[in-house]
Write an enzyme that holds these catalytic residues in place. Sequence first.
Site, mmCIF file in Angstrom:
data_model
loop_
_atom_site.group_PDB
_atom_site.id
_atom_site.type_symbol
_atom_site.label_atom_id
_atom_site.label_comp_id
_atom_site.label_asym_id
_atom_site.label_seq_id
_atom_site.Cartn_x
_atom_site.Cartn_y
_atom_site.Cartn_z
ATOM 1 N N HIS A 114 46.522 22.137 11.710
ATOM 2 C CA HIS A 114 45.844 21.785 10.172
ATOM 3 C C HIS A 114 44.492 22.730 10.181
ATOM 4 C CE1 HIS A 114 44.925 19.751 6.525
ATOM 5 N NE2 HIS A 114 43.914 19.624 7.019
ATOM 6 N N VAL A 149 51.179 12.494 6.869
ATOM 7 C CA VAL A 149 50.805 13.865 6.646
ATOM 8 C C VAL A 149 49.441 14.154 7.151
ATOM 9 C CG1 VAL A 149 50.069 15.574 4.524
ATOM 10 C CG2 VAL A 149 51.949 13.954 4.261
#
Length: 209
Positions: A114, A149
């Site tokens: 990420h 998420v």
Amino acid sequence: MPRTLAVAVLASGRGSNFEALAKACRRAGFPASIELLITDNPNAGAIGIASSMDIPFVVVDCGPKRGSMSPDSSAAMARVCEEHGIGLVCLAGFMRIVKGEIMQRYAGRMLNIHPALLPSFKGLDGQKQALEYGVRYTGCTVHFVDEGVDTGPIVTQRVVPVRQDDDVERLSARILAEEHIAYSEAVRLFAEGRLRFEGRKVIVSDESK
Ligand code: GRF
């Protein structure tokens, strides 16, 4: 001679993390090898990289719902991973929330990258979120994938200072360079058996098993 861990990468787009990982895995003594690319996008740049590096790839139709994957596509991914003897699945710009059979089958054996320092700036456009928020430091995170998420246990992070005159493009480029280093480092630690969970914390041991 220690066994080499077989890795599959799931990517939807340009594939620079896939390429960096595949190159790292080809360095002498690296304990993992990229055996498969899975993509949901027949136009993904990652496919060209896979072809040029002789890495098999599979395009799986994940269904029409943006950001989501159908149960059948998840089962198909699990099956193809099994056929290739995959021990670790790495998400690298895979633009759908992973769930279903592949999630169950690879729980604790699936990583994601990420472009922000989690738990800040989850979801899409982590670089833009950080810039707009006005943080002085951002970076990237490699974490295990769970049902949420960008919420899974963190393996490694690298910090990138934000400059006064940054725009999203410049900041993203500097973060991306760190992503490439962080991801191969996390895969190496996993492949060497040096990661274990303590609650939601990931403990890294010093020596390879
Ligand atoms: C990277 O910024 C990654 O952190 C995010 O999606 C982007 C993928 O880039 N999850 P690439 O396809 O690996 O070049």
